[in-house]
Design an enzyme around this catalytic site. Structure first.
Site, short mmCIF file in Angstrom:
data_model
loop_
_atom_site.label_atom_id
_atom_site.label_comp_id
_atom_site.label_asym_id
_atom_site.label_seq_id
_atom_site.Cartn_x
_atom_site.Cartn_y
_atom_site.Cartn_z
N ASP A 30 0.84 -1.19 0.00
CA ASP A 30 0.00 0.00 0.00
C ASP A 30 0.89 1.25 0.00
OD1 ASP A 30 -3.20 0.57 0.95
OD2 ASP A 30 -1.77 2.21 1.18
N ILE A 31 0.48 2.25 -0.77
CA ILE A 31 1.27 3.48 -0.90
C ILE A 31 1.23 4.31 0.38
CG2 ILE A 31 -0.53 5.07 -1.76
CD1 ILE A 31 1.47 5.88 -3.98
N ASN A 87 -13.12 -2.71 2.04
CA ASN A 87 -14.09 -1.63 2.17
C ASN A 87 -15.05 -1.68 0.99
OD1 ASN A 87 -12.94 -0.49 4.54
ND2 ASN A 87 -11.31 0.40 3.29
N GLY A 93 -15.19 4.03 3.49
CA GLY A 93 -13.91 4.65 3.17
C GLY A 93 -13.29 4.11 1.90
N GLN A 94 -14.04 3.34 1.13
CA GLN A 94 -13.46 2.82 -0.13
C GLN A 94 -13.07 3.98 -1.04
OE1 GLN A 94 -15.87 0.05 -2.44
NE2 GLN A 94 -14.15 -0.44 -3.79
N HIS A 100 -10.27 -5.03 -3.41
CA HIS A 100 -8.97 -5.38 -2.83
C HIS A 100 -9.13 -5.78 -1.39
CE1 HIS A 100 -9.74 -1.03 -2.63
NE2 HIS A 100 -9.11 -1.02 -1.47
N HIS A 102 -7.06 -5.56 2.09
CA HIS A 102 -5.92 -5.01 2.82
C HIS A 102 -5.45 -6.12 3.78
CE1 HIS A 102 -6.90 -0.61 2.10
NE2 HIS A 102 -8.08 -1.15 1.86
P1 DGP Z 1 -9.63 1.70 0.05
O1 DGP Z 1 -9.80 2.95 0.85
O2 DGP Z 1 -10.11 0.46 0.78
O3 DGP Z 1 -10.21 1.83 -1.33
O4 DGP Z 1 -8.07 1.50 -0.08
C1 DGP Z 1 -7.34 1.95 -1.16
C2 DGP Z 1 -5.88 1.80 -0.79
O5 DGP Z 1 -5.12 1.92 -1.97
C3 DGP Z 1 -5.37 2.88 0.16
O6 DGP Z 1 -4.94 2.26 1.38
C4 DGP Z 1 -4.20 3.52 -0.55
C5 DGP Z 1 -3.91 2.57 -1.68
N1 DGP Z 1 -3.50 3.22 -2.91
C6 DGP Z 1 -4.17 4.20 -3.57
N2 DGP Z 1 -3.51 4.54 -4.68
C7 DGP Z 1 -2.40 3.75 -4.73
C8 DGP Z 1 -1.32 3.64 -5.64
O7 DGP Z 1 -1.21 4.32 -6.66
N3 DGP Z 1 -0.37 2.71 -5.35
C9 DGP Z 1 -0.43 1.93 -4.23
N4 DGP Z 1 0.56 1.07 -4.03
N5 DGP Z 1 -1.45 2.00 -3.36
C10 DGP Z 1 -2.41 2.91 -3.60
#
Ligand code: DGP
Length: 114
Positions: A30-31, A87, A93-94, A100, A102
Site C-alpha cells: 500500500d502506498i 471496504n 472509506g473505499q 482489494h 488489505h
Molecule cells: P480503500 O480505501 O479500501 O479503497 O483503499 C485503497 C488503498 O489503496 C489505500 O490504502 C491507498 C492505496 N492506494 C491508492 N492509490 C495507490 C497507488 O497508486 N499505489 C499503491 N501502491 N497504493 C495505492
C-alpha cells in the site's frame, strides 16, 4: 478499466512494489501504509466492489484469501496476528473501486475499527 489506478498497476502503467503475482491476482505494498505490514491483494479482473461479485467469482475470491495467507506467512505476521479488510462504498472509506483486500499487521490492531 482505463481510469482505474489498480488496473494501471496490473498493466505496469503505474509503479508499485509488487510482492506476488500470478495469472489472476496481484499483491503489492500500500502506498500509504497504516501498519508495519500493509499489503493489498487484488484480482486482475476489474470488479468495482464486493456488491459486483458474481457466483463465477467465488474461486477467484477464495484465491485472494489464499494469497493473503501467504503474504502474512512470508512477512512473519501470521502467528502473531493480522487483519484482512475490504471496504465497500463511501461510508466504509473505499477510495479505489477495484476490489482489494488489505492485509494489515505488525502492530496491535484495535477493535472497533475507526
Ligand atoms: P480503500 O480505501 O479500501 O479503497 O483503499 C485503497 C488503498 O489503496 C489505500 O490504502 C491507498 C492505496 N492506494 C491508492 N492509490 C495507490 C497507488 O497508486 N499505489 C499503491 N501502491 N497504493 C495505492
Amino acid at each position: 478499466m482505463s481510469d482505474c489506478i489498480f488496473c494501471k498497476i496490473i498493466e505496469r502503467k503505474l509503479p508499485a512494489k509488487i510482492v506476488y503475482e500470478d495469472g489472476v491476482a496481484l499483491a503489492f505494498e500500500d502506498i500509504n501504509p497504516q501498519a508495519p505490514v500493509h499489503t493489498l491483494i487484488i484480482p486482475k479482473k476489474h470488479i468495482p466492489t464486493i456488491l459486483d461479485l458474481k457466483e463465477e467469482d467465488n474461486n477467484l475470491m477464495t484465491h485472494l484469501l489464499t494469497i493473503a495467507k501467504r503474504v502474512a506467512k512470508d512477512k512473519g505476521i501470521a502467528e502473531k496476528g493480522f487483519r484482512i479488510v475490504t471496504n465497500c462504498n463511501p461510508e466504509s472509506g473505499q477510495a479505489v473501486y477495484h476490489i482489494h483486500f488489505h492485509v494489515l499487521g505488525g502492530r496491535h490492531m484495535n477493535w472497533p475499527p475507526g
